[in-house]
Design an enzyme around this catalytic site. Structure first.
Site, PDB file in Angstrom:
ATOM      1  N   GLU A   1       0.867  -1.194   0.000  1.00  0.00           N
ATOM      2  CA  GLU A   1       0.000   0.000   0.000  1.00  0.00           C
ATOM      3  C   GLU A   1       0.905   1.247   0.000  1.00  0.00           C
ATOM      4  O   GLU A   1       1.991   1.229   0.584  1.00  0.00           O
ATOM      5  CB  GLU A   1      -0.820  -0.033   1.303  1.00  0.00           C
ATOM      6  CG  GLU A   1      -1.687   1.186   1.554  1.00  0.00           C
ATOM      7  CD  GLU A   1      -2.239   1.210   2.998  1.00  0.00           C
ATOM      8  OE1 GLU A   1      -1.492   0.889   3.954  1.00  0.00           O
ATOM      9  OE2 GLU A   1      -3.419   1.543   3.163  1.00  0.00           O
TER      10      GLU A   1
ATOM     11  N   ASN B   1      -7.017   6.290  -1.385  1.00  0.00           N
ATOM     12  CA  ASN B   1      -5.944   5.329  -1.165  1.00  0.00           C
ATOM     13  C   ASN B   1      -6.217   4.208  -2.173  1.00  0.00           C
ATOM     14  O   ASN B   1      -7.183   3.452  -2.032  1.00  0.00           O
ATOM     15  CB  ASN B   1      -6.000   4.820   0.288  1.00  0.00           C
ATOM     16  CG  ASN B   1      -4.777   4.009   0.659  1.00  0.00           C
ATOM     17  OD1 ASN B   1      -4.101   3.460  -0.206  1.00  0.00           O
ATOM     18  ND2 ASN B   1      -4.513   3.918   1.955  1.00  0.00           N
TER      19      ASN B   1
ATOM     20  N   LYS C   1      -9.543   2.051  -1.519  1.00  0.00           N
ATOM     21  CA  LYS C   1      -9.655   1.443  -0.179  1.00  0.00           C
ATOM     22  C   LYS C   1     -11.001   1.772   0.467  1.00  0.00           C
ATOM     23  O   LYS C   1     -11.387   2.950   0.561  1.00  0.00           O
ATOM     24  CB  LYS C   1      -8.506   1.950   0.691  1.00  0.00           C
ATOM     25  CG  LYS C   1      -8.410   1.339   2.083  1.00  0.00           C
ATOM     26  CD  LYS C   1      -7.117   1.831   2.748  1.00  0.00           C
ATOM     27  CE  LYS C   1      -6.881   1.236   4.111  1.00  0.00           C
ATOM     28  NZ  LYS C   1      -5.583   1.674   4.687  1.00  0.00           N
TER      29      LYS C   1
ATOM     30  N   GLU D   1      -5.499   8.722   8.096  1.00  0.00           N
ATOM     31  CA  GLU D   1      -6.069   8.275   6.810  1.00  0.00           C
ATOM     32  C   GLU D   1      -7.486   8.806   6.617  1.00  0.00           C
ATOM     33  O   GLU D   1      -7.880   9.150   5.507  1.00  0.00           O
ATOM     34  CB  GLU D   1      -6.064   6.749   6.724  1.00  0.00           C
ATOM     35  CG  GLU D   1      -4.695   6.168   6.431  1.00  0.00           C
ATOM     36  CD  GLU D   1      -4.807   4.722   6.003  1.00  0.00           C
ATOM     37  OE1 GLU D   1      -5.386   4.433   4.953  1.00  0.00           O
ATOM     38  OE2 GLU D   1      -4.301   3.861   6.757  1.00  0.00           O
TER      39      GLU D   1
ATOM     40  N   CYS E   1      -4.729  -2.946   3.049  1.00  0.00           N
ATOM     41  CA  CYS E   1      -4.391  -2.878   4.466  1.00  0.00           C
ATOM     42  C   CYS E   1      -5.535  -3.180   5.425  1.00  0.00           C
ATOM     43  O   CYS E   1      -5.860  -4.329   5.659  1.00  0.00           O
ATOM     44  CB  CYS E   1      -3.757  -1.532   4.785  1.00  0.00           C
ATOM     45  SG  CYS E   1      -2.877  -1.613   6.359  1.00  0.00           S
TER      46      CYS E   1
ATOM     47  N   ASN F   1       0.445  -1.153   5.263  1.00  0.00           N
ATOM     48  CA  ASN F   1       1.401  -0.444   6.140  1.00  0.00           C
ATOM     49  C   ASN F   1       0.808  -0.562   7.534  1.00  0.00           C
ATOM     50  O   ASN F   1      -0.189   0.104   7.842  1.00  0.00           O
ATOM     51  CB  ASN F   1       1.449   1.054   5.832  1.00  0.00           C
ATOM     52  CG  ASN F   1       2.227   1.418   4.594  1.00  0.00           C
ATOM     53  OD1 ASN F   1       3.386   1.813   4.662  1.00  0.00           O
ATOM     54  ND2 ASN F   1       1.565   1.311   3.444  1.00  0.00           N
TER      55      ASN F   1
HETATM   56  N1  CDV Z   1      -2.709   1.392   6.697  1.00  0.00           N
HETATM   57  C1  CDV Z   1      -3.630   0.790   7.498  1.00  0.00           C
HETATM   58  O1  CDV Z   1      -4.776   0.569   7.104  1.00  0.00           O
HETATM   59  N2  CDV Z   1      -3.224   0.453   8.735  1.00  0.00           N
HETATM   60  C2  CDV Z   1      -4.093  -0.105   9.719  1.00  0.00           C
HETATM   61  C3  CDV Z   1      -3.663   0.336  11.087  1.00  0.00           C
HETATM   62  C4  CDV Z   1      -4.173   1.696  11.388  1.00  0.00           C
HETATM   63  C5  CDV Z   1      -4.170  -0.567  12.176  1.00  0.00           C
HETATM   64  C6  CDV Z   1      -4.138  -1.622   9.638  1.00  0.00           C
HETATM   65  O2  CDV Z   1      -5.248  -2.173   9.729  1.00  0.00           O
HETATM   66  O3  CDV Z   1      -3.109  -2.271   9.542  1.00  0.00           O
END
Ligand code: CDV
Length: 320
Positions: free
Chosen positions: A47, A110, A127, A146, A171, A196
């Site tokens: 990501e 995103n 996303k 975010e 993510c 991430n």
């Molecule tokens: N980039 C993300 O979506 N990170 C989230 C963090 C905030 C918990 C994740 O679910 O990994």
């Protein structure tokens, strides 16, 4: 004939604020060359793979925020990656921040794209589960803004590519059963997910020690319960003082991890994925047509949050 796709995990180590897109694209190209030498058909990158993870900062200057976003894809900085994909015949999944023109205005997403072996974008995803917070919260060791910087997407779609049915997520999406099930209902055979994930979870620090466990738990469950392959790829390591998990892995429809990265730096791991293996689960334990009971699941789309009766007791379905 078996439908085999050799999928490479193209894990990235940290990208610092001063790193240019051109430097990052060189790293992505090096990973693609390595994946190609190992026989990859497709490489999956993380990501927001072109810049540092900027939502860790509260930024007020609009021009500075926009400096982390791409207004076109490919663009001058990323063109070498598209050219290399075409030259080597290796497709890729790439996450990045997108500044899109929509209805006469600009919208920030995103985003991830899927690019085929000819270097053509064959699908784009925004996303859906955008985590974090909207406002500056100084009590945190670092921000996770975010929600401030990205508008959530509104669909999980699939595309016919690489001889099978492919879906994308990003993510936080990987933690939600709904992500995989909506893709599963469209026959997905391979879900690609870049992430991430900081080790430290400010609202729930007691989860920190479980972050790698939760990473695998979510993706293994999603794979098994929907009879699909899942490829999860991290941007890992210490970026601008914030440590993020690695743990990139490829999961079979059985729920088993078949390939994994072992470092928190730039690394390639690869597995031979037989897309026909999905049917072993899709036609038996998770034969949706035979076994699902959608009439019992209405609440999933009717409600957003948990609802208790006024006295705190669990909600009772009205008698029919
Ligand atoms: N980039 C993300 O979506 N990170 C989230 C963090 C905030 C918990 C994740 O679910 O990994």
């Amino acid at each position: 004939m078996a439908r085999i796709v050799n999928v490479a995990l193209g894990q990235l180590g940290p990208i610092q604020r001063s790193d240019t897109r051109e430097q990052v694209v060189k790293r992505l190209c090096a990973l693609m060359r390595e994946a190609h030498a190992l026989g990859a058909d497709l490489i999956v990158y993380p990501e927001l793979a072109l810049t540092t993870f900027f939502p860790r900062w509260y930024i007020e200057d609009e021009a500075e925020i926009n400096s982390y976003f791409e207004t076109s894809m490919p663009n001058a900085a990323t063109q070498p990656l598209f050219d290399l994909a075409r030259e080597l015949g290796v497709g890729f999944y790439l996450g990045y921040a997108e500044l899109a023109q929509e209805g006469g205005g600009l919208v920030r997403y995103n985003t991830s794209i899927l690019v085929d072996k000819a270097g053509r974008i064959v699908d784009k995803y925004h996303k859906v589960h955008v985590p974090g917070h909207f406002e500056h919260e100084p009590w945190r060791r670092f921000q996770h803004l975010e929600k401030r910087y990205f508008k959530p997407g509104h669909r999980f779609g699939v595309v016919q590519a690489f001889g099978g049915v492919f879906g994308m997520a990003l993510c936080n999406d990987r933690r939600w059963a709904e992500t995989y099930r909506v893709l599963g209902l469209q026959g997905v055979e391979m879900v690609l997910i870049g992430y991430n994930t900081p080790v430290h979870n400010a609202p729930a620090p007691e989860h920190d020690d479980l972050s790698l466990f939760h990473n695998r738990l979510s993706m293994q469950a999603g794979a098994y319960q929907n009879g699909t392959w899942v490829a999860g790829v991290a941007k890992a390591g210490v970026e601008e003082g914030v440590d993020s998990i690695g743990g990139s892995c490829l999961i079979a429809p059985s729920g088993e991890v078949v390939a994994a990265c072992t470092t928190k730096g730039d690394e390639v791991a690869l597995a031979r994925c037989d897309l026909d293996f999905c049917a072993v689960y899709k036609k038996t334990t998770f034969n949706f047509d035979l076994h699902r009971q959608p009439r019992a699941y209405g609440m999933i789309v009717e409600r957003k949050g948990e609802t208790l009766a006024a006295d705190g007791s669990p909600w009772q379905a009205p008698a029919h």
